[in-house]
Design a protein around this motif. Structure first.
Motif, PDB file in Angstrom:
ATOM      1  N   ASN A  91       0.830  -1.202   0.000  1.00 20.71           N
ATOM      2  CA  ASN A  91       0.000   0.000   0.000  1.00 20.71           C
ATOM      3  C   ASN A  91       0.867   1.257   0.000  1.00 20.71           C
ATOM      4  O   ASN A  91       0.635   2.190  -0.768  1.00 20.71           O
ATOM      5  CB  ASN A  91      -0.947  -0.001   1.203  1.00 20.71           C
ATOM      6  N   LYS A  94       2.536   1.831  -3.404  1.00 20.54           N
ATOM      7  CA  LYS A  94       1.608   2.380  -4.406  1.00 20.54           C
ATOM      8  C   LYS A  94       1.276   3.844  -4.115  1.00 20.54           C
ATOM      9  O   LYS A  94       1.229   4.667  -5.032  1.00 20.54           O
ATOM     10  CB  LYS A  94       0.329   1.540  -4.447  1.00 20.54           C
ATOM     11  N   VAL A  95       1.080   4.177  -2.838  1.00 23.10           N
ATOM     12  CA  VAL A  95       0.775   5.562  -2.474  1.00 23.10           C
ATOM     13  C   VAL A  95       1.974   6.461  -2.753  1.00 23.10           C
ATOM     14  O   VAL A  95       1.818   7.590  -3.223  1.00 23.10           O
ATOM     15  CB  VAL A  95       0.319   5.664  -1.000  1.00 23.10           C
ATOM     16  N   ASP A  97       4.230   6.011  -5.131  1.00 19.50           N
ATOM     17  CA  ASP A  97       4.233   6.214  -6.588  1.00 19.50           C
ATOM     18  C   ASP A  97       3.198   7.260  -6.996  1.00 19.50           C
ATOM     19  O   ASP A  97       3.474   8.142  -7.812  1.00 19.50           O
ATOM     20  CB  ASP A  97       3.943   4.899  -7.323  1.00 19.50           C
ATOM     21  N   GLU A  98       2.020   7.161  -6.408  1.00 17.25           N
ATOM     22  CA  GLU A  98       0.941   8.108  -6.723  1.00 17.25           C
ATOM     23  C   GLU A  98       1.310   9.531  -6.285  1.00 17.25           C
ATOM     24  O   GLU A  98       1.130  10.496  -7.037  1.00 17.25           O
ATOM     25  CB  GLU A  98      -0.347   7.657  -6.038  1.00 17.25           C
ATOM     26  N   ALA A  99       1.854   9.658  -5.060  1.00 19.45           N
ATOM     27  CA  ALA A  99       2.225  10.975  -4.536  1.00 19.45           C
ATOM     28  C   ALA A  99       3.323  11.605  -5.395  1.00 19.45           C
ATOM     29  O   ALA A  99       3.279  12.802  -5.692  1.00 19.45           O
ATOM     30  CB  ALA A  99       2.677  10.865  -3.083  1.00 19.45           C
ATOM     31  N   GLY A 101       3.901  10.892  -8.560  1.00 16.22           N
ATOM     32  CA  GLY A 101       3.274  11.196  -9.839  1.00 16.22           C
ATOM     33  C   GLY A 101       2.490  12.503  -9.797  1.00 16.22           C
ATOM     34  O   GLY A 101       2.474  13.258 -10.774  1.00 16.22           O
ATOM     35  N   ASN A 102       1.865  12.783  -8.670  1.00 17.08           N
ATOM     36  CA  ASN A 102       1.089  14.015  -8.516  1.00 17.08           C
ATOM     37  C   ASN A 102       1.954  15.263  -8.615  1.00 17.08           C
ATOM     38  O   ASN A 102       1.449  16.352  -8.905  1.00 17.08           O
ATOM     39  CB  ASN A 102       0.334  14.033  -7.178  1.00 17.08           C
ATOM     40  N   SER A 104       4.746  15.167 -10.580  1.00 16.12           N
ATOM     41  CA  SER A 104       5.522  14.861 -11.794  1.00 16.12           C
ATOM     42  C   SER A 104       6.896  14.275 -11.509  1.00 16.12           C
ATOM     43  O   SER A 104       7.876  14.595 -12.178  1.00 16.12           O
ATOM     44  CB  SER A 104       5.650  16.106 -12.672  1.00 16.12           C
ATOM     45  N   GLU A 106       9.067  10.437 -10.189  1.00 12.88           N
ATOM     46  CA  GLU A 106       8.968   8.985 -10.040  1.00 12.88           C
ATOM     47  C   GLU A 106      10.247   8.465  -9.407  1.00 12.88           C
ATOM     48  O   GLU A 106      11.261   9.169  -9.351  1.00 12.88           O
ATOM     49  CB  GLU A 106       8.725   8.309 -11.396  1.00 12.88           C
ATOM     50  N   LYS A 166       8.200  -3.391 -12.052  1.00 13.21           N
ATOM     51  CA  LYS A 166       8.356  -2.030 -12.578  1.00 13.21           C
ATOM     52  C   LYS A 166       9.721  -1.833 -13.239  1.00 13.21           C
ATOM     53  O   LYS A 166       9.954  -0.821 -13.891  1.00 13.21           O
ATOM     54  CB  LYS A 166       8.174  -1.000 -11.461  1.00 13.21           C
TER      55      LYS A 166
END
Length: 190
Positions: A91, A94-95, A97-99, A101-102, A104, A106, A166
């Motif tokens: 979890n 994934k969070v 990666d999302e944060a 990405g938000n 820009s 990685e 990945k």
């Protein structure tokens, strides 16, 4: 700017290697343990809750850890960052990666510290024996370590496969001496 995760069990040398990258390559180290200990030193209700969990060897909840980490990531958008002790489960991975990405960003590399758990236990025992009482962390004891290793095996090991898929995972032998491990990390991130 580079963002890397150092992934491995408690006591495997992630903190030592993070400090070397800070010194040699000007990385910013985001150590979950340090950030959580910083929070406990504030003597707030959150700090007291975190302190109880850490002293028993339990993991601090994802919500608390993620909030603390994401706030720090936003501070260091234009810096190379090492995530030390985070993510600890799928979890959180994934969070993260999302944060990223938000904003820009990685992850560039995830470095997995492979280690023999019996030798790890000896390392922690030696760290406890050699530390001055003022330098000893509250979670530096064998019972807590054994619990942390079990939690690590069940929660953290599954994210190795996530990062392998990945294509950003590298494995190193963390049983080597500090300089050799550092050489391997420098090869991976350069």
């Amino acid at each position: 700017m580079s963002r890397i995760v150092l992934l491995g069990p408690p006591g495997c040398g992630k903190g030592t290697q993070s400090k070397l990258l800070v010194e040699k390559k000007n990385y910013i180290q985001l150590s979950t343990g340090d950030l959580l200990r910083e929070e406990t030193s504030k003597n707030s209700d959150l700090g007291k809750k975190i302190s109880m969990l850490m002293e028993s060897g339990e993991l601090v909840s994802d919500d608390i850890v993620i909030n603390i980490i994401v706030n720090k990531v936003e501070e260091y958008v234009n810096k190379s960052v090492i995530f030390d002790g985070f993510p600890r489960n799928l979890n959180q991975a994934k969070v993260l990666d999302e944060a990223l990405g938000n904003i820009s960003l990685e992850l560039n590399n995830v470095i997995f510290f492979k280690i023999d758990f019996e030798i790890l236990k000896e390392r922690i025992q030696n760290r406890i024996k050699q530390a001055d009482s003022g330098d000893l962390r509250k979670d530096d004891n064998i019972e807590t370590l054994l619990n942390r290793i079990e939690v690590y095996k069940s929660s953290t090991l599954p994210i190795v496969e996530y990062y392998e898929k990945k294509g950003i995972l590298s494995k190193i032998n963390a049983m080597e001496d500090i300089d050799k491990v550092n050489e391997e990390i420098l090869k991976i991130i350069s």
